[in-house]
Design a protein around this motif. Structure first.
Motif, PDB file in Angstrom:
ATOM      1  N   LYS A  46       0.797  -1.174   0.027  1.00  0.00           N
ATOM      2  CA  LYS A  46       0.129  -0.049  -0.053  1.00  0.00           C
ATOM      3  C   LYS A  46       0.842   1.296  -0.004  1.00  0.00           C
ATOM      4  CE  LYS A  46      -3.924  -2.252   2.504  1.00  0.00           C
ATOM      5  NZ  LYS A  46      -4.728  -1.915   3.640  1.00  0.00           N
ATOM      6  N   THR A 129      -0.600  -5.200  16.449  1.00  0.00           N
ATOM      7  CA  THR A 129      -2.000  -4.501  15.824  1.00  0.00           C
ATOM      8  C   THR A 129      -3.059  -5.692  16.299  1.00  0.00           C
ATOM      9  OG1 THR A 129      -1.079  -3.698  13.957  1.00  0.00           O
ATOM     10  CG2 THR A 129      -3.482  -3.998  13.911  1.00  0.00           C
ATOM     11  N   GLY A 153      -2.776 -12.577   8.582  1.00  0.00           N
ATOM     12  CA  GLY A 153      -2.002 -12.201   9.427  1.00  0.00           C
ATOM     13  C   GLY A 153      -2.219 -11.725  10.703  1.00  0.00           C
ATOM     14  N   VAL A 154      -2.846 -10.770  10.753  1.00  0.00           N
ATOM     15  CA  VAL A 154      -3.532 -10.239  11.778  1.00  0.00           C
ATOM     16  C   VAL A 154      -4.603 -11.181  12.574  1.00  0.00           C
ATOM     17  CG1 VAL A 154      -4.566  -8.052  13.065  1.00  0.00           C
ATOM     18  CG2 VAL A 154      -2.924  -7.801  11.304  1.00  0.00           C
ATOM     19  N   SER A 174     -12.724 -17.334   4.112  1.00  0.00           N
ATOM     20  CA  SER A 174     -12.952 -17.960   2.862  1.00  0.00           C
ATOM     21  C   SER A 174     -12.951 -19.700   3.130  1.00  0.00           C
ATOM     22  CB  SER A 174     -12.193 -17.944   1.491  1.00  0.00           C
ATOM     23  OG  SER A 174     -10.810 -18.141   2.061  1.00  0.00           O
ATOM     24  N   LYS A 177      -9.767 -21.643   4.333  1.00  0.00           N
ATOM     25  CA  LYS A 177      -9.009 -21.294   5.756  1.00  0.00           C
ATOM     26  C   LYS A 177      -9.823 -21.921   6.991  1.00  0.00           C
ATOM     27  CE  LYS A 177      -6.710 -17.354   4.293  1.00  0.00           C
ATOM     28  NZ  LYS A 177      -7.358 -17.404   2.640  1.00  0.00           N
ATOM     29  N   SER A 235      -8.916  -2.207  11.380  1.00  0.00           N
ATOM     30  CA  SER A 235      -7.329  -1.983  11.016  1.00  0.00           C
ATOM     31  C   SER A 235      -7.314  -1.638   9.503  1.00  0.00           C
ATOM     32  CB  SER A 235      -6.343  -2.855  11.622  1.00  0.00           C
ATOM     33  OG  SER A 235      -6.319  -4.001  10.832  1.00  0.00           O
ATOM     34  N   ARG A 251      -3.368   2.361  17.739  1.00  0.00           N
ATOM     35  CA  ARG A 251      -1.864   1.567  18.111  1.00  0.00           C
ATOM     36  C   ARG A 251      -1.484   2.239  19.370  1.00  0.00           C
ATOM     37  NH1 ARG A 251       0.550  -1.102  14.483  1.00  0.00           N
ATOM     38  NH2 ARG A 251       1.149  -1.840  16.525  1.00  0.00           N
ATOM     39  N   GLY A 291      -4.168 -10.672  -1.558  1.00  0.00           N
ATOM     40  CA  GLY A 291      -5.112 -10.461  -0.672  1.00  0.00           C
ATOM     41  C   GLY A 291      -5.690 -11.553   0.290  1.00  0.00           C
ATOM     42  N   HIS A 292      -5.165 -12.701  -0.230  1.00  0.00           N
ATOM     43  CA  HIS A 292      -5.740 -14.049   0.441  1.00  0.00           C
ATOM     44  C   HIS A 292      -4.876 -14.895   1.055  1.00  0.00           C
ATOM     45  CE1 HIS A 292      -9.572 -12.698  -1.129  1.00  0.00           C
ATOM     46  NE2 HIS A 292      -9.008 -12.531  -2.350  1.00  0.00           N
ATOM     47  N   THR A 293      -3.605 -14.436   1.692  1.00  0.00           N
ATOM     48  CA  THR A 293      -2.830 -15.329   2.292  1.00  0.00           C
ATOM     49  C   THR A 293      -3.326 -15.828   3.813  1.00  0.00           C
ATOM     50  OG1 THR A 293      -1.741 -13.382   2.942  1.00  0.00           O
ATOM     51  CG2 THR A 293      -0.659 -14.317   1.188  1.00  0.00           C
TER      52      THR A 293
HETATM   53  N1  NAP Z   1      -3.330   0.398  11.301  1.00  0.00           N
HETATM   54  C1  NAP Z   1      -2.331  -0.776  11.608  1.00  0.00           C
HETATM   55  O1  NAP Z   1      -1.455  -0.220  12.158  1.00  0.00           O
HETATM   56  C2  NAP Z   1      -2.126  -1.888  10.668  1.00  0.00           C
HETATM   57  C3  NAP Z   1      -1.641  -2.789  11.135  1.00  0.00           C
HETATM   58  C4  NAP Z   1      -1.432  -3.938  10.422  1.00  0.00           C
HETATM   59  C5  NAP Z   1      -2.436  -4.237   9.544  1.00  0.00           C
HETATM   60  N2  NAP Z   1      -3.407  -3.296   9.103  1.00  0.00           N
HETATM   61  C6  NAP Z   1      -4.393  -3.598   7.872  1.00  0.00           C
HETATM   62  O2  NAP Z   1      -5.279  -4.612   8.318  1.00  0.00           O
HETATM   63  C7  NAP Z   1      -5.668  -5.456   7.346  1.00  0.00           C
HETATM   64  C8  NAP Z   1      -5.462  -6.826   7.562  1.00  0.00           C
HETATM   65  O3  NAP Z   1      -4.138  -6.958   7.850  1.00  0.00           O
HETATM   66  P1  NAP Z   1      -3.430  -8.636   7.669  1.00  0.00           P
HETATM   67  O4  NAP Z   1      -1.992  -8.535   7.737  1.00  0.00           O
HETATM   68  O5  NAP Z   1      -4.143  -9.710   8.306  1.00  0.00           O
HETATM   69  O6  NAP Z   1      -3.782  -9.058   6.240  1.00  0.00           O
HETATM   70  P2  NAP Z   1      -3.856 -10.428   5.247  1.00  0.00           P
HETATM   71  O7  NAP Z   1      -2.753 -10.969   5.899  1.00  0.00           O
HETATM   72  O8  NAP Z   1      -3.816 -10.155   3.950  1.00  0.00           O
HETATM   73  O9  NAP Z   1      -5.066 -10.968   5.726  1.00  0.00           O
HETATM   74  C9  NAP Z   1      -6.560 -10.522   5.277  1.00  0.00           C
HETATM   75  C10 NAP Z   1      -7.606 -11.564   5.216  1.00  0.00           C
HETATM   76  O10 NAP Z   1      -8.806 -11.128   4.747  1.00  0.00           O
HETATM   77  C11 NAP Z   1      -9.328 -12.167   4.015  1.00  0.00           C
HETATM   78  N3  NAP Z   1     -10.233 -11.600   3.007  1.00  0.00           N
HETATM   79  C12 NAP Z   1     -10.072 -10.850   1.951  1.00  0.00           C
HETATM   80  N4  NAP Z   1     -11.218 -10.545   1.344  1.00  0.00           N
HETATM   81  C13 NAP Z   1     -12.202 -10.971   2.228  1.00  0.00           C
HETATM   82  C14 NAP Z   1     -13.336 -10.813   2.285  1.00  0.00           C
HETATM   83  N5  NAP Z   1     -13.992 -10.075   1.173  1.00  0.00           N
HETATM   84  N6  NAP Z   1     -14.329 -11.224   3.209  1.00  0.00           N
HETATM   85  C15 NAP Z   1     -13.437 -12.085   4.330  1.00  0.00           C
HETATM   86  N7  NAP Z   1     -12.048 -12.110   4.432  1.00  0.00           N
HETATM   87  C16 NAP Z   1     -11.502 -11.495   3.179  1.00  0.00           C
HETATM   88  C17 NAP Z   1      -8.246 -12.850   3.274  1.00  0.00           C
HETATM   89  O11 NAP Z   1      -8.442 -14.178   3.029  1.00  0.00           O
HETATM   90  P3  NAP Z   1      -9.573 -15.010   2.439  1.00  0.00           P
HETATM   91  O12 NAP Z   1     -10.366 -14.026   1.393  1.00  0.00           O
HETATM   92  O13 NAP Z   1      -9.184 -16.367   1.879  1.00  0.00           O
HETATM   93  O14 NAP Z   1     -10.714 -15.206   3.813  1.00  0.00           O
HETATM   94  C18 NAP Z   1      -7.085 -12.849   4.221  1.00  0.00           C
HETATM   95  O15 NAP Z   1      -6.787 -13.953   4.974  1.00  0.00           O
HETATM   96  C19 NAP Z   1      -5.127  -4.855   6.307  1.00  0.00           C
HETATM   97  O16 NAP Z   1      -6.016  -3.810   5.434  1.00  0.00           O
HETATM   98  C20 NAP Z   1      -3.622  -4.217   6.814  1.00  0.00           C
HETATM   99  O17 NAP Z   1      -3.460  -3.126   5.973  1.00  0.00           O
HETATM  100  C21 NAP Z   1      -3.140  -2.162   9.843  1.00  0.00           C
END
Ligand code: NAP
Length: 301
Positions: A46, A129, A153-154, A174, A177, A235, A251, A291-293
């Motif tokens: 991003k 986070t 991840g979160v 999904s 998972k 987040s 945070r 976006g789907h890890t």
């Molecule tokens: N503000 C902060 O300090 C901060 C810190 C960390 C992260 N973040 C934000 O928090 C978000 C999550 O971070 P992350 O590291 O966990 O990301 P990630 O590892 O990419 O996980 C996002 C999850 O969302 C699922 N997803 C995607 N589309 C979906 C949908 N339509 N419905 C339901 N689930 C869906 C994905 O898998 P499936 O679709 O297979 O379920 C994926 O496992 C991101 O936007 C990141 O930028 C913010």
């Protein structure tokens, strides 16, 4: 010299390139480390895409979180010495997708020996986070926490923390998972059309908290399950959360220390699902950008 992944202009993955640069000396409140592992986060792509402002000096090193071994300490740093194993967040202008980097000492903690470098590298951003999201509104044991994006991840760590607190955790992800989400102790609910009905079938009285890691329409679609809209914490998309009556994650400075302690006792497992070398760092970023890890993606130089 240190090999590192940078982006040269704001834009797509084609703006990323590997360069070799002199190893930087830490400023007074920083520590330099040899990177053993770095976590990949959505913020990495991003920032590169320009979605998080244009105040990065180019070329900009990529990667925010890492674990490694201290090689030099800044003049004001008293808590770390050369040779210490640590985990932390990159200092301003530095990146962790590198052989060597510089961390902000205020956002760095000692790595417990119980933790691998790989797991430790996932805590400074994703883990901290997850900690902050699950503590912004304190629930009582037995109350219901819905996590949208519970397999990422979160989300995995947030679900595990909720389980430790004996919340009734419902993890939305999904179908691929399901096993991962259930391994956290959460009840799995498949994402997509009809998710609200599926949540209601396992939580007929609604949710006490929604933790949002996806945002946009998927968040709007399920928002009605929360009893009080104030208890939507995001987040991923603070703007949509606020429109719905909730808020963005705040945070804290204590999140990193707390999540490291929790991980040390084996109460959270970041579920590292993919490991890449620094030479393949662009593939690691692409995996997260898709976006789907599941769980965390890491880079091991
Ligand atoms: N503000 C902060 O300090 C901060 C810190 C960390 C992260 N973040 C934000 O928090 C978000 C999550 O971070 P992350 O590291 O966990 O990301 P990630 O590892 O990419 O996980 C996002 C999850 O969302 C699922 N997803 C995607 N589309 C979906 C949908 N339509 N419905 C339901 N689930 C869906 C994905 O898998 P499936 O679709 O297979 O379920 C994926 O496992 C991101 O936007 C990141 O930028 C913010």
């Amino acid at each position: 010299m240190s090999k590192m992944l940078v982006f040269t202009e704001f834009g797509g993955p084609e703006k990323q390139t590997t360069v070799h640069q002199e190893v930087s000396s830490p400023r007074p409140s920083q520590v330099a480390i040899e990177v053993k592992a770095a976590g990949v986060n959505p913020a990495d792509w991003k920032i590169r895409a320009g979605d998080m402002g244009d105040h990065w000096k180019l070329p900009a090193p990529m990667g925010r979180e890492a674990a490694g071994i201290v090689t030099a300490v800044g003049a004001d740093v008293e808590q770390f010495s050369v040779g210490d194993e640590v985990l932390g967040t990159a200092g301003k202008g530095h990146g962790t997708f590198a052989q060597h980097t510089v961390l902000d000492a205020h956002q760095t903690v000692a790595k417990p020996e119980e933790l691998s470098f790989a797991d430790a590298a996932t805590l400074p951003v994703a883990g901290a986070t997850a900690y902050d999201l699950t503590h912004q509104i304190e629930l009582e044991p037995g109350q219901t926490m819905v996590i949208l994006g519970a397999g990422g991840g979160v989300g995995v760590m947030a679900a595990q923390i909720g389980n430790v607190h004996q919340f009734n955790v419902i993890g939305i992800a999904s179908a691929s998972k399901q096993e991962l989400v259930e391994s956290t102790g959460a009840t799995f609910v498949e994402s997509g059309d009809g998710a609200t009905d599926r949540i209601r079938s396992v939580a007929p009285h609604g949710a006490d908290l929604i933790i949002d890691l996806v945002g946009g329409q998927p968040l709007r679609d399920i928002a009605s399950v929360v009893k009080d809209a104030k208890n939507i914490i995001s987040s991923a998309d603070p703007t949509t959360a606020e429109e719905l009556g909730g808020s963005g994650v705040q945070r804290t400075s204590e999140g990193l220390e707390k999540i490291t302690e929790v991980a040390k006792y084996g109460l959270v497992d970041p579920h590292v699902s993919q490991r890449f070398t620094l030479d393949d760092a662009q593939q690691a970023v692409a995996a997260v950008e898709e976006g789907h890890t599941a769980g965390k993606v890491i880079i091991e130089p």
